[in-house]
Scaffold this motif. Structure first.
Motif, PDB file in Angstrom:
ATOM      1  N   GLU A 296      -6.806  -5.317   0.408  1.00  0.00           N
ATOM      2  CA  GLU A 296      -7.310  -6.648   0.782  1.00  0.00           C
ATOM      3  C   GLU A 296      -8.189  -6.559   2.027  1.00  0.00           C
ATOM      4  O   GLU A 296      -8.037  -7.328   2.979  1.00  0.00           O
ATOM      5  CB  GLU A 296      -6.136  -7.614   1.019  1.00  0.00           C
ATOM      6  CG  GLU A 296      -5.291  -7.867  -0.219  1.00  0.00           C
ATOM      7  CD  GLU A 296      -4.175  -8.852   0.017  1.00  0.00           C
ATOM      8  OE1 GLU A 296      -3.922  -9.187   1.198  1.00  0.00           O
ATOM      9  OE2 GLU A 296      -3.558  -9.305  -0.951  1.00  0.00           O
ATOM     10  N   SER A 297      -9.120  -5.599   2.009  1.00  0.00           N
ATOM     11  CA  SER A 297      -9.911  -5.322   3.193  1.00  0.00           C
ATOM     12  C   SER A 297     -11.337  -5.855   3.085  1.00  0.00           C
ATOM     13  O   SER A 297     -11.915  -5.911   2.001  1.00  0.00           O
ATOM     14  CB  SER A 297      -9.959  -3.808   3.435  1.00  0.00           C
ATOM     15  OG  SER A 297     -10.791  -3.506   4.537  1.00  0.00           O
ATOM     16  N   ASP A 298     -11.886  -6.195   4.233  1.00  0.00           N
ATOM     17  CA  ASP A 298     -13.283  -6.600   4.318  1.00  0.00           C
ATOM     18  C   ASP A 298     -14.173  -5.438   4.746  1.00  0.00           C
ATOM     19  O   ASP A 298     -15.322  -5.624   5.118  1.00  0.00           O
ATOM     20  CB  ASP A 298     -13.440  -7.753   5.310  1.00  0.00           C
ATOM     21  CG  ASP A 298     -12.972  -7.374   6.718  1.00  0.00           C
ATOM     22  OD1 ASP A 298     -12.534  -6.221   6.927  1.00  0.00           O
ATOM     23  OD2 ASP A 298     -13.047  -8.239   7.615  1.00  0.00           O
ATOM     24  N   GLY A 299     -13.641  -4.235   4.670  1.00  0.00           N
ATOM     25  CA  GLY A 299     -14.375  -3.052   5.110  1.00  0.00           C
ATOM     26  C   GLY A 299     -13.915  -2.545   6.455  1.00  0.00           C
ATOM     27  O   GLY A 299     -14.303  -1.463   6.895  1.00  0.00           O
ATOM     28  N   LEU A 300     -13.046  -3.318   7.120  1.00  0.00           N
ATOM     29  CA  LEU A 300     -12.518  -2.922   8.423  1.00  0.00           C
ATOM     30  C   LEU A 300     -10.999  -3.050   8.517  1.00  0.00           C
ATOM     31  O   LEU A 300     -10.392  -2.482   9.416  1.00  0.00           O
ATOM     32  CB  LEU A 300     -13.132  -3.788   9.534  1.00  0.00           C
ATOM     33  CG  LEU A 300     -14.581  -3.512   9.932  1.00  0.00           C
ATOM     34  CD1 LEU A 300     -15.060  -4.589  10.900  1.00  0.00           C
ATOM     35  CD2 LEU A 300     -14.723  -2.138  10.559  1.00  0.00           C
ATOM     36  N   SER A 301     -10.406  -3.791   7.601  1.00  0.00           N
ATOM     37  CA  SER A 301      -9.013  -4.196   7.787  1.00  0.00           C
ATOM     38  C   SER A 301      -8.010  -3.485   6.888  1.00  0.00           C
ATOM     39  O   SER A 301      -6.863  -3.922   6.772  1.00  0.00           O
ATOM     40  CB  SER A 301      -8.889  -5.715   7.576  1.00  0.00           C
ATOM     41  OG  SER A 301      -9.405  -6.084   6.303  1.00  0.00           O
ATOM     42  N   ALA A 302      -8.394  -2.387   6.231  1.00  0.00           N
ATOM     43  CA  ALA A 302      -7.436  -1.648   5.408  1.00  0.00           C
ATOM     44  C   ALA A 302      -6.263  -1.199   6.262  1.00  0.00           C
ATOM     45  O   ALA A 302      -6.445  -0.597   7.318  1.00  0.00           O
ATOM     46  CB  ALA A 302      -8.108  -0.441   4.756  1.00  0.00           C
ATOM     47  N   SER A 303      -5.056  -1.500   5.837  1.00  0.00           N
ATOM     48  CA  SER A 303      -3.864  -1.130   6.595  1.00  0.00           C
ATOM     49  C   SER A 303      -3.087  -0.038   5.864  1.00  0.00           C
ATOM     50  O   SER A 303      -3.202   1.132   6.178  1.00  0.00           O
ATOM     51  CB  SER A 303      -2.980  -2.356   6.818  1.00  0.00           C
ATOM     52  OG  SER A 303      -1.805  -1.996   7.500  1.00  0.00           O
ATOM     53  N   HIS A 304      -2.300  -0.422   4.843  1.00  0.00           N
ATOM     54  CA  HIS A 304      -1.559   0.582   4.075  1.00  0.00           C
ATOM     55  C   HIS A 304      -1.075  -0.040   2.774  1.00  0.00           C
ATOM     56  O   HIS A 304      -0.988  -1.266   2.648  1.00  0.00           O
ATOM     57  CB  HIS A 304      -0.374   1.116   4.874  1.00  0.00           C
ATOM     58  CG  HIS A 304       0.703   0.094   5.093  1.00  0.00           C
ATOM     59  ND1 HIS A 304       0.657  -0.818   6.129  1.00  0.00           N
ATOM     60  CD2 HIS A 304       1.849  -0.178   4.407  1.00  0.00           C
ATOM     61  CE1 HIS A 304       1.712  -1.582   6.076  1.00  0.00           C
ATOM     62  NE2 HIS A 304       2.453  -1.223   5.041  1.00  0.00           N
ATOM     63  N   VAL A 305      -0.762   0.813   1.839  1.00  0.00           N
ATOM     64  CA  VAL A 305      -0.149   0.387   0.585  1.00  0.00           C
ATOM     65  C   VAL A 305       0.863   1.458   0.199  1.00  0.00           C
ATOM     66  O   VAL A 305       0.633   2.652   0.420  1.00  0.00           O
ATOM     67  CB  VAL A 305      -1.208   0.193  -0.522  1.00  0.00           C
ATOM     68  CG1 VAL A 305      -1.984   1.477  -0.800  1.00  0.00           C
ATOM     69  CG2 VAL A 305      -0.582  -0.343  -1.795  1.00  0.00           C
ATOM     70  N   THR A 306       2.001   1.046  -0.328  1.00  0.00           N
ATOM     71  CA  THR A 306       3.062   1.979  -0.682  1.00  0.00           C
ATOM     72  C   THR A 306       3.103   2.176  -2.192  1.00  0.00           C
ATOM     73  O   THR A 306       3.233   1.211  -2.957  1.00  0.00           O
ATOM     74  CB  THR A 306       4.433   1.476  -0.182  1.00  0.00           C
ATOM     75  OG1 THR A 306       4.377   1.341   1.247  1.00  0.00           O
ATOM     76  CG2 THR A 306       5.535   2.470  -0.558  1.00  0.00           C
ATOM     77  N   LEU A 307       2.979   3.443  -2.625  1.00  0.00           N
ATOM     78  CA  LEU A 307       2.917   3.792  -4.041  1.00  0.00           C
ATOM     79  C   LEU A 307       3.731   5.051  -4.292  1.00  0.00           C
ATOM     80  O   LEU A 307       4.328   5.609  -3.369  1.00  0.00           O
ATOM     81  CB  LEU A 307       1.456   4.034  -4.461  1.00  0.00           C
ATOM     82  CG  LEU A 307       0.466   2.875  -4.280  1.00  0.00           C
ATOM     83  CD1 LEU A 307      -0.961   3.370  -4.412  1.00  0.00           C
ATOM     84  CD2 LEU A 307       0.741   1.780  -5.307  1.00  0.00           C
ATOM     85  N   THR A 308       3.752   5.474  -5.532  1.00  0.00           N
ATOM     86  CA  THR A 308       4.281   6.790  -5.868  1.00  0.00           C
ATOM     87  C   THR A 308       3.121   7.652  -6.353  1.00  0.00           C
ATOM     88  O   THR A 308       2.030   7.155  -6.615  1.00  0.00           O
ATOM     89  CB  THR A 308       5.362   6.714  -6.961  1.00  0.00           C
ATOM     90  OG1 THR A 308       4.803   6.088  -8.120  1.00  0.00           O
ATOM     91  CG2 THR A 308       6.565   5.918  -6.479  1.00  0.00           C
ATOM     92  N   ALA A 309       3.368   8.951  -6.450  1.00  0.00           N
ATOM     93  CA  ALA A 309       2.347   9.877  -6.930  1.00  0.00           C
ATOM     94  C   ALA A 309       2.842  10.535  -8.207  1.00  0.00           C
ATOM     95  O   ALA A 309       4.026  10.874  -8.325  1.00  0.00           O
ATOM     96  CB  ALA A 309       2.045  10.936  -5.870  1.00  0.00           C
ATOM     97  N   ASP A 310       1.929  10.726  -9.164  1.00  0.00           N
ATOM     98  CA  ASP A 310       2.320  11.265 -10.468  1.00  0.00           C
ATOM     99  C   ASP A 310       3.002  12.622 -10.349  1.00  0.00           C
ATOM    100  O   ASP A 310       3.941  12.921 -11.090  1.00  0.00           O
ATOM    101  CB  ASP A 310       1.084  11.395 -11.369  1.00  0.00           C
ATOM    102  CG  ASP A 310       0.537  10.038 -11.789  1.00  0.00           C
ATOM    103  OD1 ASP A 310       1.290   9.044 -11.677  1.00  0.00           O
ATOM    104  OD2 ASP A 310      -0.623   9.969 -12.213  1.00  0.00           O
TER     105      ASP A 310
END
Length: 292
Positions: free
Chosen positions: A92-106
Motif C-alpha cells: 500500500e505504498s506511494d513509492g515511499l511508504s513501503a513498510s513490510h508484509v508477512t508471507l511464507t516462501a515456497d
C-alpha cells in the motif's frame, strides 16, 4: 529464533560492491540483535534464491539494501525468495511508504518471512546522509555556511527513483541545519554536472544516495562535477570548482550508521532487537577526521 537477511544487488565486475552489505551485517551480528544474520545477492553468492535455505530460524526478517522502491524490491527479490502470494499492493505504498508484509516462501513453508521495504526510503536514512556530511568534513557540527547536495541516479523509466532523493532533501532542508539543500541527479534535471550553479555557499557537501561505491560514484560523478579530468588520478577533498569547495562524500551506503537503518526496518516489521539500536548508534557516533 529470529534471523535477519540483508539482500543487495552485488556485482560480478566490482569486488567492492558487496563490501557495505557485509560490513553492516557484521555490525548487527556483533551486537547480537538476531540469532542469525545472513546476506544474499542478485549478482553474487550467496544468491537471494538460496539464502532462505541457509536460515534455521522460523522468523525471518528480510531487508533490501536498495535505495528506492521499484523493479528489484517489487519483482526480483520477491520472485527470487519465492514469496508465496506476494503482491506489491500489499505494501500500500506511494513509492515511499513501503513498510513490510508477512508471507511464507515456497522453499521453506515452515518459516514466516517478514519482507521489508528498502532502506533508502526509511526516514532514518536522513540521519545517515547528514552523518555522511559530518564524516567527510570531519566536523560533527557541519551545517552553517555549507550547502548540501543529495545526489541520485534518476531515470524517466521509474518515477520512484527520484522520490527518495527528494524526500530526504526535503527533510534535511526542513531541519534548517544547512544553508542550502538541493536534490541533484545523474540522468535527469537538475543534473549534478552543474552542481555549482545551484549553490551560493562557498562550501558544498555532495552525498550520493547510492548503496556502494562503484562506477557511478567513483568515476562518473567526480568527473561530471569537475573534481578531476580522470578519476584514476584522484581528486582533493575538498576540491576547488568554480570558486566553491566541493566536499565529495562518496556512497552513503558505506557509512557505518547504515546498520541503524537496517535494524529500524526489521524492528518496524516486529523484530525484537532490544536496545541494539542505541548500541549501534553509539558505536558509529565518532566522526572521523576528513581524509581518514
Amino acid at each position: 529464533m529470529q534471523a535477519l537477511v540483508i539482500v543487495a544487488h552485488g556485482s560480478h565486475l566490482n569486488p567492492d560492491s558487496s563490501a557495505p552489505t557485509y560490513d553492516h551485517a557484521d555490525t548487527i551480528r556483533d551486537v547480537d540483535a538476531f540469532d542469525e544474520v545472513r546476506t544474499g545477492f542478485w549478482k553474487e553468492e550467496p544468491s537471494i534464491r538460496e539464502v532462505l535455505r541457509t536460515v534455521e530460524s522460523d522468523e525471518v526478517y528480510v531487508v533490501p539494501l536498495f535505495v528506492s522502491e521499484g523493479y528489484f524490491t517489487e519483482q526480483v527479490i520477491p520472485r527470487e525468495l519465492r514469496l508465496d502470494g506476494w503482491n506489491v499492493s500489499d505494501w500500500e505504498s506511494d513509492g515511499l511508504s513501503a513498510s513490510h508484509v508477512t508471507l511464507t516462501a515456497d522453499d521453506v513453508p515452515e518459516k514466516r518471512v517478514h519482507y521489508c521495504g528498502p532502506v533508502g526510503t526509511h526516514e532514518a536514512m536522513t540521519d545517515v546522509i547528514v552523518r555522511r556530511a559530518e564524516s567527510v568534513t570531519g566536523d560533527p557540527n557541519v551545517g552553517g555556511g555549507f550547502g548540501l547536495a543529495v545526489v541520485g541516479h534518476g531515470t524517466e523509466r521509474n518515477e520512484n527513483s527520484a522520490k527518495a532523493i527528494e524526500y530526504h532533501a526535503d527533510r534535511i532542508r526542513e531541519k534548517g541545519r544547512f544553508d542550502e539543500v538541493q536534490a541533484l541527479y545523474m540522468d535527469e534535471e537538475p543534473e549534478v554536472d552543474d552542481v555549482t550553479d545551484f549553490f551560493e555557499s562557498d562550501d558544498i557537501v555532495v552525498v550520493p544516495l547510492f548503496i556502494a561505491d562503484g562506477f557511478h560514484t567513483q568515476e562518473d560523478i567526480p568527473e561530471d562535477m569537475g573534481l578531476t579530468d580522470d578519476y584514476r588520478m584522484g581528486y582533493d577533498v575538498p576540491a576547488a570548482v568554480d570558486g566553491h569547495d566541493i566536499w565529495y562524500a562518496g556512497a552513503v551506503g558505506t557509512e557505518g550508521l547504515m546498520a541503524d537503518v537496517v535494524l529500524e526496518r526489521a524492528a518496524d516489521a516486529g523484530a525484537d532487537i532490544g536496545d541494539t539500536l542505541e548500541v549501534v548508534r553509539e558505536r558509529t557516533r565518532k566522526t572521523p577526521q576528513a581524509g581518514d
